[in-house]
Design a protein around this motif. Structure first.
Motif, PDB file in Angstrom:
ATOM      1  N   ALA A  34       0.827  -1.200   0.000  1.00 49.36           N
ATOM      2  CA  ALA A  34       0.000   0.000   0.000  1.00 49.36           C
ATOM      3  C   ALA A  34       0.866   1.256   0.000  1.00 49.36           C
ATOM      4  CB  ALA A  34      -0.925  -0.005   1.211  1.00 49.36           C
ATOM      5  N   ARG A  35       1.942   1.245   0.785  1.00 45.81           N
ATOM      6  CA  ARG A  35       2.837   2.407   0.786  1.00 45.81           C
ATOM      7  C   ARG A  35       3.475   2.605  -0.588  1.00 45.81           C
ATOM      8  NH1 ARG A  35       4.823   0.005   5.777  1.00 45.81           N
ATOM      9  NH2 ARG A  35       3.694   0.938   7.521  1.00 45.81           N
ATOM     10  N   THR A  56      -0.253  17.462  -1.683  1.00 47.92           N
ATOM     11  CA  THR A  56      -0.432  16.131  -2.268  1.00 47.92           C
ATOM     12  C   THR A  56      -0.600  15.082  -1.180  1.00 47.92           C
ATOM     13  OG1 THR A  56       0.908  16.757  -4.192  1.00 47.92           O
ATOM     14  CG2 THR A  56       0.630  14.408  -3.761  1.00 47.92           C
ATOM     15  N   ARG A  57       0.180  15.182  -0.129  1.00 44.23           N
ATOM     16  CA  ARG A  57       0.078  14.242   0.994  1.00 44.23           C
ATOM     17  C   ARG A  57      -1.305  14.322   1.635  1.00 44.23           C
ATOM     18  NH1 ARG A  57       3.032  11.986   5.534  1.00 44.23           N
ATOM     19  NH2 ARG A  57       2.229  12.726   7.533  1.00 44.23           N
ATOM     20  N   THR A  58      -1.802  15.539   1.823  1.00 44.64           N
ATOM     21  CA  THR A  58      -3.129  15.716   2.426  1.00 44.64           C
ATOM     22  C   THR A  58      -4.223  15.185   1.511  1.00 44.64           C
ATOM     23  OG1 THR A  58      -2.300  17.708   3.536  1.00 44.64           O
ATOM     24  CG2 THR A  58      -4.679  17.398   3.494  1.00 44.64           C
ATOM     25  N   LEU A 289      -0.004   5.278   7.872  1.00 40.33           N
ATOM     26  CA  LEU A 289       0.438   4.319   6.854  1.00 40.33           C
ATOM     27  C   LEU A 289       1.498   4.945   5.959  1.00 40.33           C
ATOM     28  CD1 LEU A 289      -0.017   1.533   5.443  1.00 40.33           C
ATOM     29  CD2 LEU A 289      -1.687   2.705   3.997  1.00 40.33           C
ATOM     30  N   PHE A 290       1.268   6.202   5.537  1.00 42.51           N
ATOM     31  CA  PHE A 290       2.256   6.884   4.700  1.00 42.51           C
ATOM     32  C   PHE A 290       3.586   7.062   5.436  1.00 42.51           C
ATOM     33  CE2 PHE A 290      -1.445   9.394   2.564  1.00 42.51           C
ATOM     34  CZ  PHE A 290      -1.915   8.215   2.023  1.00 42.51           C
ATOM     35  N   ASP A 291       3.513   7.250   6.764  1.00 46.31           N
ATOM     36  CA  ASP A 291       4.713   7.471   7.572  1.00 46.31           C
ATOM     37  C   ASP A 291       5.388   6.169   7.988  1.00 46.31           C
ATOM     38  OD1 ASP A 291       4.324  10.194   7.410  1.00 46.31           O
ATOM     39  OD2 ASP A 291       3.208  10.321   9.285  1.00 46.31           O
ATOM     40  N   GLN A 300      -0.084  12.709  13.727  1.00 49.86           N
ATOM     41  CA  GLN A 300      -0.947  12.627  12.543  1.00 49.86           C
ATOM     42  C   GLN A 300      -2.290  13.334  12.784  1.00 49.86           C
ATOM     43  OE1 GLN A 300       0.370   9.145  13.310  1.00 49.86           O
ATOM     44  NE2 GLN A 300       2.114   9.626  12.012  1.00 49.86           N
ATOM     45  N   ILE A 301      -2.829  13.185  13.966  1.00 45.33           N
ATOM     46  CA  ILE A 301      -4.099  13.837  14.291  1.00 45.33           C
ATOM     47  C   ILE A 301      -3.930  15.348  14.297  1.00 45.33           C
ATOM     48  CG2 ILE A 301      -5.858  14.099  16.089  1.00 45.33           C
ATOM     49  CD1 ILE A 301      -5.220  11.219  16.950  1.00 45.33           C
TER      50      ILE A 301
END
Length: 341
Positions: A34-35, A56-58, A289-291, A300-301
């Motif tokens: 997935a990453r 893009t990340r957001t 997950l991205f991290d 992340q929150i």
């Protein structure tokens, strides 16, 4: 009765070695895969969008969490280009609707047309039956037309002529609007704003990055050479992996504390709904997950709190006149709410 000596007994074959069992954890298999999808899409978009790695990340966090995005920024900052770059990066169906005051709900949902051949009505699907829908300048359409998106964005289905029709498994809406033009526009109602998982702006890039944009578009637009790097199945796999990222009970209470604090904050007439808590939880899972984590952390929150909560708040008139904004309210809530250890 004759008996055989031990030397006459047939030699017993050596036992076969036990098969080696390789345990492949979610972390090493589905998470890594997935990453890889996320990195491929992000890298593909970066070929077109210079200096917009954070945006893009957001955007991809919203995609992986099943939410929808409202891009609100000044003209020419790349809102439509970002949406097109994402759509071209995924090998799926993409539709664009330019919202105007004369746009009707049937222009989005579809309409039944009578056929002279068989003397029957046949439903012709509208552009909403797609994987990625770009609702360009959404606030230029009337509230009646805007409401056509409510059911689709909230339940991934539409009801047309008394019949329910399901949308695609991957259904992602990217809407844009201009914050400085008010003539011929209609403000989005609270129910519509709540359907968007997040709202954010791209902003202006640094001068060096703007020079790179000029160089890239000197002859042709980079979008023309952009090819897909992922399929709809890849994105659905990314969404599934993001939903499996662990989130502790303490962090769930932290999310609820953040959204709940907005309901009693000074100057706020209407605070964030439980839908905001759910969206924030899912998007935080995607960022984790991205991290390269299999669990959510407070970082992340906190990264997503402002773009995912502030647009849902309705400010009191006197608070708006005094200069208080929903963004500043959420930032203050972040400072005052205790972070789990």
């Amino acid at each position: 009765m004759s008996s055989r000596t031990s030397s006459e007994l047939p030699e017993r074959p050596a036992p076969a070695p036990a098969p080696r069992i390789v345990v492949q954890t979610r972390e090493s298999s589905s998470y890594d895969e997935a990453r890889g999808v996320y990195k491929k899409i992000a890298a593909n978009i970066s070929r077109v969008m210079q200096g917009q790695a954070a945006a893009t990340r957001t955007l991809l966090a919203a995609l992986a969490s099943g939410g929808h995005v409202l891009l609100e920024d000044f003209p020419g900052t790349g809102k439509t280009t970002l949406a097109k770059a994402l759509a071209r990066s995924i090998e799926g169906k993409f539709k664009r609707v330019q919202f105007t005051p004369d746009l009707l709900p049937s222009d989005i949902l579809g309409v039944s047309v009578f056929s002279q051949r068989d003397q029957q009505f046949h439903f012709h699907e509208g552009p909403i039956f797609t994987n990625i829908l770009l609702a360009d300048e959404i606030n230029r359409a009337s509230p009646r037309t805007q409401s056509a998106l409510l059911e689709a964005m909230g339940e991934s289905q539409v009801s047309v002529e008394g019949e329910r029709r399901d949308l695609e498994d991957l259904f992602f809406v990217i809407a844009t609007q201009n914050p400085v033009e008010f003539r011929g526009t209609y403000p989005l109602p609270e129910a519509q704003m709540d359907r968007f998982a997040m709202q954010f702006a791209l902003g202006y890039v640094q001068p060096a990055e703007e020079v790179s944009i000029l160089t890239a578009q000197e002859h042709t637009h980079p979008l023309e050479d952009l090819v897909s790097c992922a399929t709809v199945g890849d994105v659905n796999m990314l969404k599934k992996a993001a939903g499996e990222v662990r989130m502790s009970e303490e962090l769930k209470r932290y999310v609820v504390a953040l959204t709940g604090a907005t309901r009693s904050a000074n100057g706020v007439q209407l605070g964030a709904s439980p839908r905001a808590s759910i969206a924030l939880m899912k998007a935080a899972q995607a960022l984790a997950l991205f991290d390269e984590l299999d669990f959510v952390t407070p970082e992340q929150i906190q990264e997503l709190a402002v773009p995912m909560i502030s647009h849902r708040l309705v400010m009191e008139p006197q608070a708006r006149f005094s200069g208080l904004t929903s963004r500043s309210v959420v930032e203050e809530v972040l400072k005052k709410t205790k972070v789990p250890a």
